[in-house]
Design an enzyme around this catalytic site. Sequence first.
Site, PDB file in Angstrom:
ATOM      1  N   VAL A  11     -18.226 -22.086  16.761  1.00 15.38           N
ATOM      2  CA  VAL A  11     -17.807 -20.572  16.311  1.00 15.38           C
ATOM      3  C   VAL A  11     -18.208 -20.056  15.151  1.00 15.38           C
ATOM      4  O   VAL A  11     -18.655 -18.979  15.163  1.00 15.38           O
ATOM      5  CB  VAL A  11     -16.153 -20.656  16.505  1.00 15.38           C
ATOM      6  CG1 VAL A  11     -15.795 -19.527  16.067  1.00 15.38           C
ATOM      7  CG2 VAL A  11     -15.712 -20.741  17.994  1.00 15.38           C
ATOM      8  N   THR A  86      -9.544 -27.019  15.739  1.00 19.78           N
ATOM      9  CA  THR A  86      -8.148 -27.267  15.835  1.00 19.78           C
ATOM     10  C   THR A  86      -7.775 -28.287  17.328  1.00 19.78           C
ATOM     11  O   THR A  86      -7.302 -27.634  18.232  1.00 19.78           O
ATOM     12  CB  THR A  86      -7.310 -25.844  16.115  1.00 19.78           C
ATOM     13  OG1 THR A  86      -8.080 -25.183  17.340  1.00 19.78           O
ATOM     14  CG2 THR A  86      -7.119 -25.254  14.760  1.00 19.78           C
ATOM     15  N   THR A 121      -8.742 -21.046  16.949  1.00 17.11           N
ATOM     16  CA  THR A 121      -7.362 -20.803  17.847  1.00 17.11           C
ATOM     17  C   THR A 121      -6.171 -21.529  17.267  1.00 17.11           C
ATOM     18  O   THR A 121      -6.394 -22.778  17.384  1.00 17.11           O
ATOM     19  CB  THR A 121      -7.882 -21.242  19.430  1.00 17.11           C
ATOM     20  OG1 THR A 121      -9.263 -20.696  19.480  1.00 17.11           O
ATOM     21  CG2 THR A 121      -6.743 -20.966  20.142  1.00 17.11           C
ATOM     22  N   GLU A 150     -11.168 -15.714  18.432  1.00 15.85           N
ATOM     23  CA  GLU A 150     -12.616 -15.406  18.814  1.00 15.85           C
ATOM     24  C   GLU A 150     -12.940 -15.836  20.607  1.00 15.85           C
ATOM     25  O   GLU A 150     -11.887 -16.638  20.932  1.00 15.85           O
ATOM     26  CB  GLU A 150     -13.572 -16.413  18.246  1.00 15.85           C
ATOM     27  CG  GLU A 150     -14.963 -16.518  18.514  1.00 15.85           C
ATOM     28  CD  GLU A 150     -15.161 -14.955  18.435  1.00 15.85           C
ATOM     29  OE1 GLU A 150     -15.418 -14.448  17.546  1.00 15.85           O
ATOM     30  OE2 GLU A 150     -16.035 -14.513  19.756  1.00 15.85           O
ATOM     31  N   PHE A 151     -13.464 -14.987  21.039  1.00 18.62           N
ATOM     32  CA  PHE A 151     -13.362 -15.020  22.610  1.00 18.62           C
ATOM     33  C   PHE A 151     -14.702 -15.365  23.299  1.00 18.62           C
ATOM     34  O   PHE A 151     -14.901 -15.404  24.237  1.00 18.62           O
ATOM     35  CB  PHE A 151     -12.919 -13.721  23.278  1.00 18.62           C
ATOM     36  CG  PHE A 151     -11.762 -13.185  23.005  1.00 18.62           C
ATOM     37  CD1 PHE A 151     -10.268 -13.812  23.396  1.00 18.62           C
ATOM     38  CD2 PHE A 151     -11.341 -11.969  21.748  1.00 18.62           C
ATOM     39  CE1 PHE A 151      -9.346 -13.486  22.936  1.00 18.62           C
ATOM     40  CE2 PHE A 151     -10.140 -11.992  21.537  1.00 18.62           C
ATOM     41  CZ  PHE A 151      -8.938 -12.409  22.055  1.00 18.62           C
ATOM     42  N   GLU A 154     -19.153 -20.509  25.010  1.00 16.23           N
ATOM     43  CA  GLU A 154     -20.451 -21.340  24.562  1.00 16.23           C
ATOM     44  C   GLU A 154     -21.397 -21.115  25.752  1.00 16.23           C
ATOM     45  O   GLU A 154     -20.990 -21.086  26.907  1.00 16.23           O
ATOM     46  CB  GLU A 154     -19.996 -22.891  24.622  1.00 16.23           C
ATOM     47  CG  GLU A 154     -19.171 -23.041  23.364  1.00 16.23           C
ATOM     48  CD  GLU A 154     -18.782 -24.518  23.117  1.00 16.23           C
ATOM     49  OE1 GLU A 154     -19.150 -25.456  23.887  1.00 16.23           O
ATOM     50  OE2 GLU A 154     -17.943 -24.722  22.565  1.00 16.23           O
ATOM     51  N   ASN A 210      -6.713 -17.582  27.357  1.00 16.03           N
ATOM     52  CA  ASN A 210      -7.150 -19.023  27.853  1.00 16.03           C
ATOM     53  C   ASN A 210      -6.523 -19.421  28.968  1.00 16.03           C
ATOM     54  O   ASN A 210      -6.816 -19.841  29.906  1.00 16.03           O
ATOM     55  CB  ASN A 210      -7.421 -20.120  26.700  1.00 16.03           C
ATOM     56  CG  ASN A 210      -8.791 -19.718  25.941  1.00 16.03           C
ATOM     57  OD1 ASN A 210      -9.491 -18.683  26.221  1.00 16.03           O
ATOM     58  ND2 ASN A 210      -9.010 -20.632  24.963  1.00 16.03           N
ATOM     59  N   GLY A 255     -14.851 -25.760  41.178  1.00 18.22           N
ATOM     60  CA  GLY A 255     -15.719 -26.620  40.512  1.00 18.22           C
ATOM     61  C   GLY A 255     -14.934 -27.844  40.157  1.00 18.22           C
ATOM     62  O   GLY A 255     -13.839 -28.273  40.779  1.00 18.22           O
ATOM     63  N   CYS A 262     -12.012 -25.820  24.931  1.00 17.67           N
ATOM     64  CA  CYS A 262     -10.747 -24.726  24.376  1.00 17.67           C
ATOM     65  C   CYS A 262      -9.755 -25.074  25.647  1.00 17.67           C
ATOM     66  O   CYS A 262      -8.590 -25.348  25.215  1.00 17.67           O
ATOM     67  CB  CYS A 262     -11.657 -23.561  24.566  1.00 17.67           C
ATOM     68  SG  CYS A 262     -12.326 -23.191  23.022  1.00 17.67           S
TER      69      CYS A 262
HETATM   70  N1  LIG Z   1     -15.919 -23.573  20.773  1.00 15.35           N
HETATM   71  C1  LIG Z   1     -15.499 -22.565  21.539  1.00 15.35           C
HETATM   72  O1  LIG Z   1     -16.138 -22.177  22.428  1.00 15.35           O
HETATM   73  C2  LIG Z   1     -14.632 -21.771  21.126  1.00 15.35           C
HETATM   74  C3  LIG Z   1     -14.298 -20.264  21.435  1.00 15.35           C
HETATM   75  C4  LIG Z   1     -13.259 -19.437  20.817  1.00 15.35           C
HETATM   76  C5  LIG Z   1     -12.409 -20.358  19.914  1.00 15.35           C
HETATM   77  N2  LIG Z   1     -12.753 -21.554  19.725  1.00 15.35           N
HETATM   78  C6  LIG Z   1     -11.895 -22.330  18.219  1.00 15.35           C
HETATM   79  O2  LIG Z   1     -12.624 -22.061  17.173  1.00 15.35           O
HETATM   80  C7  LIG Z   1     -12.161 -22.957  16.510  1.00 15.35           C
HETATM   81  C8  LIG Z   1     -13.327 -23.716  15.933  1.00 15.35           C
HETATM   82  O3  LIG Z   1     -14.236 -24.664  17.185  1.00 15.35           O
HETATM   83  P1  LIG Z   1     -15.444 -25.078  17.195  1.00 15.35           P
HETATM   84  O4  LIG Z   1     -15.736 -25.256  18.533  1.00 15.35           O
HETATM   85  O5  LIG Z   1     -16.441 -24.000  16.598  1.00 15.35           O
HETATM   86  O6  LIG Z   1     -15.270 -26.409  16.438  1.00 15.35           O
HETATM   87  P2  LIG Z   1     -16.303 -27.383  15.869  1.00 15.35           P
HETATM   88  O7  LIG Z   1     -15.686 -28.694  15.962  1.00 15.35           O
HETATM   89  O8  LIG Z   1     -17.888 -27.303  16.466  1.00 15.35           O
HETATM   90  O9  LIG Z   1     -16.501 -26.794  14.260  1.00 15.35           O
HETATM   91  C9  LIG Z   1     -15.499 -26.916  13.108  1.00 15.35           C
HETATM   92  C10 LIG Z   1     -16.534 -27.465  11.878  1.00 15.35           C
HETATM   93  O10 LIG Z   1     -15.518 -27.127  10.872  1.00 15.35           O
HETATM   94  C11 LIG Z   1     -15.847 -28.363   9.882  1.00 15.35           C
HETATM   95  N3  LIG Z   1     -14.684 -28.246   8.827  1.00 15.35           N
HETATM   96  C12 LIG Z   1     -13.571 -28.773   9.186  1.00 15.35           C
HETATM   97  N4  LIG Z   1     -12.774 -28.495   8.040  1.00 15.35           N
HETATM   98  C13 LIG Z   1     -13.509 -28.138   7.006  1.00 15.35           C
HETATM   99  C14 LIG Z   1     -13.457 -27.920   6.019  1.00 15.35           C
HETATM  100  N5  LIG Z   1     -11.989 -27.838   5.222  1.00 15.35           N
HETATM  101  N6  LIG Z   1     -14.369 -27.390   4.883  1.00 15.35           N
HETATM  102  C15 LIG Z   1     -15.453 -27.261   5.474  1.00 15.35           C
HETATM  103  N7  LIG Z   1     -15.747 -27.452   6.932  1.00 15.35           N
HETATM  104  C16 LIG Z   1     -14.806 -27.690   7.553  1.00 15.35           C
HETATM  105  C17 LIG Z   1     -16.206 -29.376  10.659  1.00 15.35           C
HETATM  106  O11 LIG Z   1     -17.010 -30.205  10.064  1.00 15.35           O
HETATM  107  C18 LIG Z   1     -16.889 -28.683  11.808  1.00 15.35           C
HETATM  108  O12 LIG Z   1     -18.483 -28.639  11.619  1.00 15.35           O
HETATM  109  C19 LIG Z   1     -11.108 -24.012  17.215  1.00 15.35           C
HETATM  110  O13 LIG Z   1      -9.920 -23.436  16.645  1.00 15.35           O
HETATM  111  C20 LIG Z   1     -11.651 -23.688  18.403  1.00 15.35           C
HETATM  112  O14 LIG Z   1     -10.342 -23.968  19.598  1.00 15.35           O
HETATM  113  C21 LIG Z   1     -13.660 -22.546  19.881  1.00 15.35           C
END
Ligand SMILES: NC(=O)c1ccc[n+]([C@@H]2O[C@H](COP(=O)([O-])OP(=O)(O)OC[C@H]3O[C@@H](n4cnc5c(N)ncnc54)[C@H](O)[C@@H]3O)[C@@H](O)[C@H]2O)c1
Length: 444
Positions: A11, A86, A121, A150-151, A154, A210, A255, A262
Amino acid sequence: MKIAMIGTGYVGLVTGACLAKIGHEIICVDQDREKIDALCGGAIPIFEPGLKDIVDEGVQDGKLSFSTDLTQAIELVDVIFIAVGTPQASDGRSDLTQIENAAKQIAKAANGDKVVVVKSTVPVGTCRRVGRILGKHDHQHTFQVTSNPEFLREGNAVSDFMRPDRIVFGTNSAQAEAIMCDIYAHFDGANVPVIKTSLETSELIKYSANAFLAAKVAFINEMANLCDATGANVDDLSLGIGLDSRIGAAFLKPGPGYGGSCFPKDTLALTILAQEADSPSRIIESVVDSNSNHIRRLGRKIADFCADCWKTDKKNSLIDKRIAVLGLAFKANTDDIRSAASTVIAPLLIKQGASVIGFDPEATIAAEAAIDHIETTTVINEALTGADAVVVLTEWDAIKLIDWAEKKTLLNAPVVIDLRNLYSPEMMAKLGIQYLSLGRPTVE
Ligand SMILES: NC(=O)c1ccc[n+]([C@@H]2O[C@H](COP(=O)([O-])OP(=O)(O)OC[C@H]3O[C@@H](n4cnc5c(N)ncnc54)[C@H](O)[C@@H]3O)[C@@H](O)[C@H]2O)c1
């Protein structure tokens, strides 16, 4: 506007690169030095279509930079996005450690008043909690906390960000609201609805969206099972209900159950949130149960179908069999295998004595780290050669477009279990392939 993005994962990186694309100056910060080194060296640590181009463009234009130095980044900006993970805690709740740490770090580094935007999230109440942490660790400055879920999906993340269905933010500060409007001003002429609401509503919108989508997935999977049990056809059923504009056609394809980073964690966290608010959500609790039963049921179905096809004893049918699993990522066009069907199905097959070779264009490294004893390949023929059965788990184009007339010759036995309904049963019957899909006629 100058913005720091804390967390440069799926994200944070996409949001940072897209915000740079629409004119802002973004410093993406991550504590993972390897990730930041890779980005500084021009490599993209995740697979996401179109991402490399906008990251390169942002860097070339001087709009996008990467750093591990959170303190310096915070000193340089007025607005800080938090996009850290999260994940699911062991009790099913959302683990907010990364959020809380980020808030403490912001408070420690702040050299002035800041707007803090929570992109991750998070359960209802988290933004207020972030506000309290900031206030506790920094008495000198004012922090305006805003929720901005964020919506993006991936595999489609860049285009989802650049062409959003809606933008949601929640805040109780007029100044923060004005800043959020400025950040997203690029979309003003594009008829994108902007929902400005309270912190709590904004946080809950993300969980509800979600949960609703997860419910649709679980629903159609149950209908596919019912089709199998009654002789009905799920393709026609999906069409028949999806054309009703109140229902809509999206998310009506059966599926292997919802997976990814998520839906599983967010649905579970929502059930706990609802229980704790003394307003339990029986619907979402059932969705969570239905999804986990579905995938386990499919594991048994695969083994039983194989035994029928190979005419072996059901108990030990998989021992020493070679099974090709096509698609290891939780869906197409991503390398993310968090809660992917492959992480449940492959271990089940391996446990019953099969050797599993998994094909995926992008997720083999992650799969090898997550699934014990799996062999992987990025070459589809390598997976198919000598296979006693093929299990299709992800709808990558490379899998969708397989020419089974040609590939059948590579197989040891013509047995295909298609958990994405990618091929037509009639075509498989014509080719002499024993074929199991979901909610459609089985070819034996
Ligand atoms: N992946 C998705 O499709 C998606 C879509 C919508 C919302 N979200 C939400 O967005 C959030 C992030 O998801 P993601 O998939 O990008 O996670 P991710 O694990 O890919 O990325 C999180 C990043 O944050 C970094 N991080 C953590 N603590 C830190 C700090 N104190 N300082 C600096 N960097 C730090 C980690 O090293 C990691 O690279 C979550 O809450 C998720 O639920 C994800």
